[in-house]
Design a protein around this motif. Structure first.
Motif, short mmCIF file in Angstrom:
data_model
loop_
_atom_site.label_atom_id
_atom_site.label_comp_id
_atom_site.label_asym_id
_atom_site.label_seq_id
_atom_site.Cartn_x
_atom_site.Cartn_y
_atom_site.Cartn_z
N SER A 47 0.83 -1.20 0.00
CA SER A 47 0.00 0.00 0.00
C SER A 47 0.86 1.25 0.00
O SER A 47 2.01 1.22 0.46
N SER A 85 -2.83 6.19 1.43
CA SER A 85 -4.10 5.52 1.17
C SER A 85 -4.23 4.19 1.90
O SER A 85 -5.20 3.47 1.70
N SER A 129 3.85 9.07 -1.25
CA SER A 129 2.58 9.66 -0.79
C SER A 129 2.66 10.26 0.60
O SER A 129 1.81 11.06 0.97
N GLN A 177 -7.14 8.93 6.93
CA GLN A 177 -7.21 8.11 5.72
C GLN A 177 -7.34 9.01 4.48
O GLN A 177 -7.65 10.19 4.57
N ALA A 178 -7.10 8.43 3.34
CA ALA A 178 -7.27 9.16 2.08
C ALA A 178 -8.74 9.57 1.93
O ALA A 178 -9.65 8.85 2.35
N HIS A 179 -8.97 10.71 1.34
CA HIS A 179 -10.32 11.24 1.22
C HIS A 179 -11.06 10.59 0.06
O HIS A 179 -10.48 10.34 -1.00
N THR A 180 -12.38 10.35 0.26
CA THR A 180 -13.20 9.82 -0.81
C THR A 180 -13.54 10.96 -1.79
O THR A 180 -13.40 12.14 -1.48
N SER A 191 -3.43 16.40 0.02
CA SER A 191 -2.18 15.67 -0.17
C SER A 191 -1.12 16.13 0.83
O SER A 191 -0.39 15.33 1.42
#
Length: 298
Positions: free
Chosen positions: A67, A71, A132, A181-184, A239
């Motif tokens: 991963s 994310s 990332s 967490q990464a955004h939807t 980001s």
């Protein structure tokens, strides 16, 4: 100092070979003893245990995909990136910048044998960086692979030092505690709407930035351009937030495999696959010889 799992493969190999040699020796000394079937059976048990050990780890590494830090879902994950020091640290013997070290110190006793005098292992948290973001790594309780070993003997002492150098690629399999967490996409669009609403409050600034034809109005094409810019601004901000968020990967509480390796996941999988094949071949041969020895003993 607890037993480390990576010692098991050579130890199991020595046990299997030792049992076979012992069986041959006993049978040679006493032809009526007929110990070979039992000893070959014990060798087969040791081999199948070592095979299960390696196969379980091969599955763990193969089933969990690598991963990106930003994310990665909270829980059991694989990460791969470059390790960096969080705080300055140097290895005790070589004095090189590192993120982890382990040191054995042996001294000669009165019988001129090496005896363990001291053992140290670092437990300092370090950083793992990928494209990332950044993640903290707590090495306590990990099986460490492919650390560089340095051995030196001087003044009646032998020093054995394993080191993971700073700023090198590293692979980690463990439990991730991710605070963010990464955004939807829905969350991104919600933030875009808020930003556009904020821009609308200052009409002069909005016209200055997006009124491309200078007619004093924002038409559909210009509004779409404004929305694209707002989307880009929101993604950039999120980001940057993810890159500064301090996740932590550490030893799983459910006793699952926790690995920190200086070699790639592919190379580690190949190592476990190789040992699994070796131990399965030994198991098969031991079982065959056990049946043959039992038949000849009749």
């Amino acid at each position: 100092m607890r037993f480390r799992s990576y010692y098991l493969n050579p130890l199991a190999l020595c046990v299997c070979v030792g049992l076979v040699l012992a069986g041959v020796y006993v049978d040679y000394q006493d032809r009526e003893a007929h110990q070979l079937p039992m000893i070959f059976g014990m060798s087969a048990l040791a081999a199948i245990f070592a095979w299960a050990f390696n196969y379980k780890r091969l599955l763990a590494i193969s089933e969990v995909p690598i991963s990106m830090i930003a994310s990665a879902a909270q829980g059991y994950v694989e990460l791969y990136g470059k390790c960096k020091q969080r705080f300055p640290m140097r290895s005790p013997i070589q004095g090189v910048d590192c993120v982890w070290f382990r040191l054995w110190v042996y001294a000669r006793d009165s019988n001129y044998m090496w005896r363990l005098e001291d053992y140290r292992v670092s437990e300092q948290v370090f950083e793992l960086h990928d494209e990332s973001g950044v993640c903290l790594v707590d090495p306590k309780g990990a099986d460490i692979y492919a650390a560089k070993r340095h051995v030196i003997t001087q003044n009646g002492h032998r020093y054995i030092e394993d080191v993971l150098f700073a700023n090198k690629s590293i692979y980690v399999l463990g439990d991730l505690d991710a605070g963010m967490q990464a955004h939807t996409e829905a969350e991104v669009n919600q933030e875009v709407g808020k930003l556009l609403t904020q821009w609308k409050r200052s009409k002069s600034t909005l016209l200055q930035r997006f009124d491309l034809n200078g007619d004093g109005e924002i038409d559909m094409l210009e509004w779409e351009h404004a929305r694209e810019q707002a989307y880009a601004d929101v993604k950039l901000k999120q980001s940057q937030q993810l890159k500064t968020e301090q996740h932590l990967i550490a030893k799983p509480k459910n006793k699952r495999l926790f690995v920190i390796s200086g070699i790639t996941p592919h190379a580690l999988r190949q190592r476990y696959r190789y040992w699994a094949i070796v131990h399965f071949v030994i198991f098969s041969i031991a079982v065959l010889f056990s049946f043959v020895a039992s038949y000849l003993a009749l």
